[in-house]
Design a protein around this motif. Structure first.
Motif, PDB file in Angstrom:
ATOM      1  N   THR A 276      77.347  30.981  98.717  1.00 19.43           N
ATOM      2  CA  THR A 276      75.988  31.177  99.224  1.00 19.43           C
ATOM      3  C   THR A 276      75.975  31.930 100.558  1.00 19.43           C
ATOM      4  O   THR A 276      74.947  31.978 101.219  1.00 19.43           O
ATOM      5  CB  THR A 276      75.293  29.809  99.393  1.00 19.43           C
ATOM      6  OG1 THR A 276      76.200  28.947 100.019  1.00 19.43           O
ATOM      7  CG2 THR A 276      74.844  29.225  98.086  1.00 19.43           C
ATOM      8  N   ALA A 277      77.115  32.488 100.924  1.00 24.17           N
ATOM      9  CA  ALA A 277      77.186  33.218 102.203  1.00 24.17           C
ATOM     10  C   ALA A 277      76.454  34.565 102.093  1.00 24.17           C
ATOM     11  O   ALA A 277      76.377  35.155 101.017  1.00 24.17           O
ATOM     12  CB  ALA A 277      78.636  33.445 102.569  1.00 24.17           C
TER      13      ALA A 277
ATOM     14  N   PRO B 289      76.144  31.045  90.386  1.00 26.77           N
ATOM     15  CA  PRO B 289      76.707  32.403  90.472  1.00 26.77           C
ATOM     16  C   PRO B 289      76.821  32.827  91.942  1.00 26.77           C
ATOM     17  O   PRO B 289      76.089  32.333  92.788  1.00 26.77           O
ATOM     18  CB  PRO B 289      75.660  33.250  89.734  1.00 26.77           C
ATOM     19  CG  PRO B 289      74.422  32.435  89.748  1.00 26.77           C
ATOM     20  CD  PRO B 289      74.847  31.015  89.749  1.00 26.77           C
ATOM     21  N   ASP B 290      77.742  33.739  92.211  1.00 28.65           N
ATOM     22  CA  ASP B 290      77.966  34.149  93.599  1.00 28.65           C
ATOM     23  C   ASP B 290      76.824  35.016  94.125  1.00 28.65           C
ATOM     24  O   ASP B 290      76.015  35.525  93.369  1.00 28.65           O
ATOM     25  CB  ASP B 290      79.270  34.970  93.691  1.00 28.65           C
ATOM     26  CG  ASP B 290      80.458  34.034  93.588  1.00 28.65           C
ATOM     27  OD1 ASP B 290      80.216  32.847  93.290  1.00 28.65           O
ATOM     28  OD2 ASP B 290      81.586  34.491  93.801  1.00 28.65           O
ATOM     29  N   GLY B 291      76.780  35.163  95.442  1.00 30.00           N
ATOM     30  CA  GLY B 291      75.948  36.177  96.081  1.00 30.00           C
ATOM     31  C   GLY B 291      74.490  35.801  96.234  1.00 30.00           C
ATOM     32  O   GLY B 291      74.126  34.645  96.409  1.00 30.00           O
ATOM     33  N   ILE B 292      73.654  36.863  96.135  1.00 28.74           N
ATOM     34  CA  ILE B 292      72.234  36.734  96.485  1.00 28.74           C
ATOM     35  C   ILE B 292      71.502  35.772  95.543  1.00 28.74           C
ATOM     36  O   ILE B 292      70.576  35.059  95.951  1.00 28.74           O
ATOM     37  CB  ILE B 292      71.554  38.128  96.528  1.00 28.74           C
ATOM     38  CG1 ILE B 292      70.231  38.080  97.291  1.00 28.74           C
ATOM     39  CG2 ILE B 292      71.335  38.701  95.147  1.00 28.74           C
ATOM     40  CD1 ILE B 292      70.399  38.232  98.758  1.00 28.74           C
ATOM     41  N   ALA B 293      71.939  35.701  94.248  1.00 28.22           N
ATOM     42  CA  ALA B 293      71.281  34.800  93.286  1.00 28.22           C
ATOM     43  C   ALA B 293      71.478  33.354  93.731  1.00 28.22           C
ATOM     44  O   ALA B 293      70.532  32.551  93.750  1.00 28.22           O
ATOM     45  CB  ALA B 293      71.875  35.009  91.899  1.00 28.22           C
ATOM     46  N   ALA B 294      72.720  33.022  94.125  1.00 28.11           N
ATOM     47  CA  ALA B 294      73.011  31.661  94.585  1.00 28.11           C
ATOM     48  C   ALA B 294      72.211  31.353  95.838  1.00 28.11           C
ATOM     49  O   ALA B 294      71.653  30.259  95.983  1.00 28.11           O
ATOM     50  CB  ALA B 294      74.503  31.527  94.879  1.00 28.11           C
ATOM     51  N   PHE B 295      72.122  32.369  96.693  1.00 28.25           N
ATOM     52  CA  PHE B 295      71.397  32.109  97.940  1.00 28.25           C
ATOM     53  C   PHE B 295      69.902  31.924  97.679  1.00 28.25           C
ATOM     54  O   PHE B 295      69.258  31.100  98.321  1.00 28.25           O
ATOM     55  CB  PHE B 295      71.602  33.246  98.949  1.00 28.25           C
ATOM     56  CG  PHE B 295      70.891  32.951 100.214  1.00 28.25           C
ATOM     57  CD1 PHE B 295      71.411  32.029 101.099  1.00 28.25           C
ATOM     58  CD2 PHE B 295      69.647  33.486 100.480  1.00 28.25           C
ATOM     59  CE1 PHE B 295      70.725  31.678 102.240  1.00 28.25           C
ATOM     60  CE2 PHE B 295      68.951  33.147 101.620  1.00 28.25           C
ATOM     61  CZ  PHE B 295      69.502  32.243 102.504  1.00 28.25           C
TER      62      PHE B 295
ATOM     63  N   THR C  10      81.047  17.736 103.073  1.00 29.50           N
ATOM     64  CA  THR C  10      80.844  18.989 102.339  1.00 29.50           C
ATOM     65  C   THR C  10      81.680  20.077 102.997  1.00 29.50           C
ATOM     66  O   THR C  10      82.096  19.942 104.140  1.00 29.50           O
ATOM     67  CB  THR C  10      79.353  19.406 102.365  1.00 29.50           C
ATOM     68  OG1 THR C  10      78.936  19.449 103.726  1.00 29.50           O
ATOM     69  CG2 THR C  10      78.487  18.437 101.606  1.00 29.50           C
ATOM     70  N   GLU C  11      81.900  21.133 102.252  1.00 25.43           N
ATOM     71  CA  GLU C  11      82.731  22.219 102.794  1.00 25.43           C
ATOM     72  C   GLU C  11      81.969  23.537 102.810  1.00 25.43           C
ATOM     73  O   GLU C  11      81.066  23.750 101.996  1.00 25.43           O
ATOM     74  CB  GLU C  11      83.994  22.371 101.940  1.00 25.43           C
ATOM     75  CG  GLU C  11      84.999  21.276 102.214  1.00 25.43           C
ATOM     76  CD  GLU C  11      86.163  21.332 101.253  1.00 25.43           C
ATOM     77  OE1 GLU C  11      86.266  22.308 100.484  1.00 25.43           O
ATOM     78  OE2 GLU C  11      86.977  20.399 101.282  1.00 25.43           O
ATOM     79  N   GLU C  12      82.383  24.399 103.726  1.00 25.06           N
ATOM     80  CA  GLU C  12      81.798  25.753 103.759  1.00 25.06           C
ATOM     81  C   GLU C  12      82.156  26.460 102.458  1.00 25.06           C
ATOM     82  O   GLU C  12      83.283  26.352 101.977  1.00 25.06           O
ATOM     83  CB  GLU C  12      82.384  26.546 104.936  1.00 25.06           C
ATOM     84  CG  GLU C  12      81.940  26.074 106.308  1.00 25.06           C
ATOM     85  CD  GLU C  12      80.571  26.570 106.690  1.00 25.06           C
ATOM     86  OE1 GLU C  12      79.972  27.306 105.892  1.00 25.06           O
ATOM     87  OE2 GLU C  12      80.097  26.191 107.779  1.00 25.06           O
ATOM     88  N   SER C  13      81.168  27.157 101.883  1.00 25.79           N
ATOM     89  CA  SER C  13      81.461  27.884 100.649  1.00 25.79           C
ATOM     90  C   SER C  13      81.064  29.350 100.815  1.00 25.79           C
ATOM     91  O   SER C  13      80.083  29.666 101.484  1.00 25.79           O
ATOM     92  CB  SER C  13      80.674  27.255  99.496  1.00 25.79           C
ATOM     93  OG  SER C  13      80.692  28.117  98.403  1.00 25.79           O
TER      94      SER C  13
ATOM     95  N   GLY D 211      76.337  25.132  97.836  1.00 25.85           N
ATOM     96  CA  GLY D 211      77.432  26.098  97.958  1.00 25.85           C
ATOM     97  C   GLY D 211      78.656  25.656  97.178  1.00 25.85           C
ATOM     98  O   GLY D 211      79.402  26.486  96.638  1.00 25.85           O
ATOM     99  N   SER D 212      78.834  24.335  97.067  1.00 28.52           N
ATOM    100  CA  SER D 212      79.996  23.842  96.323  1.00 28.52           C
ATOM    101  C   SER D 212      79.650  23.578  94.855  1.00 28.52           C
ATOM    102  O   SER D 212      80.495  23.164  94.075  1.00 28.52           O
ATOM    103  CB  SER D 212      80.560  22.583  96.994  1.00 28.52           C
ATOM    104  OG  SER D 212      79.527  21.720  97.362  1.00 28.52           O
ATOM    105  N   ALA D 213      78.367  23.796  94.477  1.00 29.57           N
ATOM    106  CA  ALA D 213      77.988  23.621  93.066  1.00 29.57           C
ATOM    107  C   ALA D 213      78.354  24.877  92.279  1.00 29.57           C
ATOM    108  O   ALA D 213      78.641  25.922  92.861  1.00 29.57           O
ATOM    109  CB  ALA D 213      76.490  23.358  92.972  1.00 29.57           C
TER     110      ALA D 213
END
Lengths: 261, 335
Positions: free
Chosen positions: A118-119, A58-64, A112-115, A53-55
């Protein structure tokens, strides 16, 4: 939709992934494997979710998707490593490694931190988790041969060989699939963000602890435990340390009894 | 087989050196001249040595021995963290009660004893659950330990439950030296009992199993109870010493310190295959490495090293082939 002052939509996001992990733990226990193994894979999934999540993804579904795939692979690798260690060392060591992983994961989470990258929104999590849960439970309920083979592999080599089952292969296959699914589900539950990663780890530990060989009983206990956790989380707010303490202590008593040899 | 502990020692030293070097090359700015100078001038002052003794070294070594004690009886103690925290609370409450009415040394001694008693009681809970419900001791111990972690957060919150006077007591040289000497004496006595005493032999026989110990005329239940109580008392004492080391701490301080000591103890005992002498040496080395890293590096790099060292130690332990067979076969008793 509300019941007992609880928003069931939010609660389902917490409860359904826990039911999947419970089924995985139960499947492992049925095969004679350690039931905490899927929990370890789920911890890896949660950690991967936080790290990736901290890397720079790209945002959203792709990152997830990247996170979920990594968690799936990590879960499978954990199962293989665990089986390798158990074959070399005997029964005690893997439990040691599991407890060390738990403490290390709790400490690593602090770094680590919440990002938001990947939410996922609650509806997506609910659809994916429900589909997974239905698929797994349908397979376990309707494929009778699979259920019997797992039981035979867990009970004794002789009964398994009578049925023409290769015990080792069956156990390894179930462990790998259960861990891979649990890893992905860990990342999924963390992505929903309905509960903090640390509390999620505790919930997974409780669910694995109360799981046993009987699938339906495990699922019922998991439902009660995760409902209680969701209730504590949503009603009491972010804290709830005392309630979680009581729940963990109760689950220590509800664990399955050892077989008499 | 004899060479494996030496190999483990070499691996741990190399891994620690490698992680220190990695930290240096990845972030050279994290090691600044001021930090090194601070360490050198700090070591001249006894204060830094006392902090090292009370907050890290003595608790780690006591916890390491606790692992060795229970493994001699054929079980594994995974409730170390909970026992340390139980000891910390009992010691802090007793110290707060006794300080206004008793002398410093008496208050410290009684509070340390209270810590040991609390640790022993906590360690007996999984054994009692086992005797009533036949639930695995190790697994229930692990869960109760996590339960204690959350209870400590609830009780400590952001205000802290430790005693500021306790920290002030530990600041005086004589008290710190007395605590260190008493802990060293207790440590030696327990290790001697484990290696040479009759109780140690009984525990090792019990590790063979219920039937075998009955054949040899030893009560399995008694051996399990006594080894768990001694193991828990050592961890509770470690919690009391941590209280004197870190003083009035909030939840994060107490749990962090306890978790550090548990991890060091777990890594040291597991790598040394639960041999008391080698476990102590490894515990000493790991504590020193962690403390030095803490002094030299920035907080983030220290945090990373602090995790990497025990993680590498546990990895080495998993690859080496010590503990499972030793416990499963009751090797110690056969010897």
């Amino acid at each position: 939709m509300n019941a007992f002052g609880l928003n069931l939509h939010t609660a389902a996001v917490i409860i359904i992934p826990m039911l999947i992990i419970s089924l995985s733990s139960s499947a492992c226990a049925k095969c004679g494997e350690n039931r905490f193994l899927p929990a370890e894979a789920a911890f890896a999934g949660i950690l991967l979710h936080r790290i990736l999540g901290s890397a720079s993804l790209p945002d959203g579904i792709a990152a997830f998707s990247v996170t979920a795939l990594s968690a799936l692979l990590a879960g499978a690798l954990i199962a293989l490593a665990y089986i390798f260690i158990r074959r070399r060392a005997g029964a005690q060591k893997p439990l040691f490694v599991i407890s060390a992983t738990l403490f290390l994961s709790v400490i690593l989470l602090g770094f680590t931190e919440e990002s938001s990258k990947t939410a996922l929104d609650n509806n997506t999590v609910l659809i994916i988790a429900s589909a997974l849960f239905i698929a797994i439970s349908a397979t376990l309920i309707f494929v009778r041969k699979l259920r019997l083979s797992m039981k035979a592999a867990g009970e004794s080599c002789r009964s398994a060989s009578d049925m023409g089952i290769k015990t080792e292969r069956m156990t390894v296959a179930v462990a790998i699939i259960a861990c891979a699914v649990s890893g992905a589900v860990g990342a999924l539950a963390c992505g929903a963000g309905a509960i903090t990663a640390e509390k999620l780890m505790l919930m997974i530990l409780i669910i694995s602890a109360v799981s046993r060989e009987r699938l339906v009983l495990s699922a019922l206990l998991a439902l009660c435990a995760s409902f209680a956790c969701a209730y504590i989380r949503i009603i009491e707010g972010a804290d709830g340390n005392l309630a979680f303490t009581i729940l963990t202590a109760v689950s220590a008593i509800l664990m399955p009894r050892e077989r008499k040899r | 087989m004899r060479k494996r502990p030496i190999l483990a020692l070499a691996i741990i030293i190399l891994s620690a050196l490698a992680t220190l070097a990695a930290a240096y090359f990845i972030s050279p700015e994290s090691i600044d001249a001021a930090g090194i100078n601070g360490l050198l001038s700090g070591m001249a002052n006894l204060g830094i040595l006392k902090t090292f003794l009370l907050s890290l070294l003595i608790p780690s070594l006591l916890s390491t021995l606790s692992f060795c004690v229970l493994s001699a009886a054929g079980s594994v103690n995974l409730a170390v963290l909970g026992e340390i925290l139980a000891g910390y609370f009992a010691a802090s409450r007793t110290l707060a009660l006794l300080l206004p009415v008793a002398g410093d040394i008496a208050a410290v001694s009684v509070s340390l004893l209270a810590g040991a008693a609390a640790g022993a009681i906590f360690s007996l809970i999984p054994v009692i659950i086992k005797s009533i419900l036949n639930i695995n001791v190790t697994e229930s111990g692990l869960l109760l330990s996590v339960s204690a972690l959350f209870l400590s957060r609830y009780l400590l919150g952001n205000e802290g439950a430790g005693s500021a006077e306790g920290a002030a007591l530990a600041d005086s040289d004589i008290t710190a030296i007395c605590i260190a000497a008493a802990a060293a004496l207790l440590f030696t006595l327990t290790a001697a009992m484990l290696l040479k005493g009759k109780t140690g032999v009984k525990w090792r026989v019990a590790s063979l199993g219920r039937k075998e110990s009955a054949i040899k005329g030893i009560s399995f239940a008694k051996a399990l109870f006594s080894s768990s109580a001694v193991s828990g008392a050592l961890c509770g004492l470690a919690g009391g010493v941590i209280l004197l080391g870190i003083g009035n701490s909030v939840a994060s301080g107490a749990t962090q310190s306890s978790a550090e000591c548990s991890l060091i103890a777990l890594a040291a005992a597991a790598l040394a295959a639960f041999c008391p002498a080698l476990s102590t040496a490894l515990g000493l080395l790991l504590s020193a490495l962690c403390f030095t890293a803490g002094m030299l590096l920035s907080s983030e790099a220290y945090g990373a090293i602090h995790i990497i060292i025990p993680a590498l130690a546990l990895l080495a332990f998993a690859v080496l082939n010590h503990c499972g067979r030793r416990i499963a076969s009751g090797k110690g008793a056969k010897e």
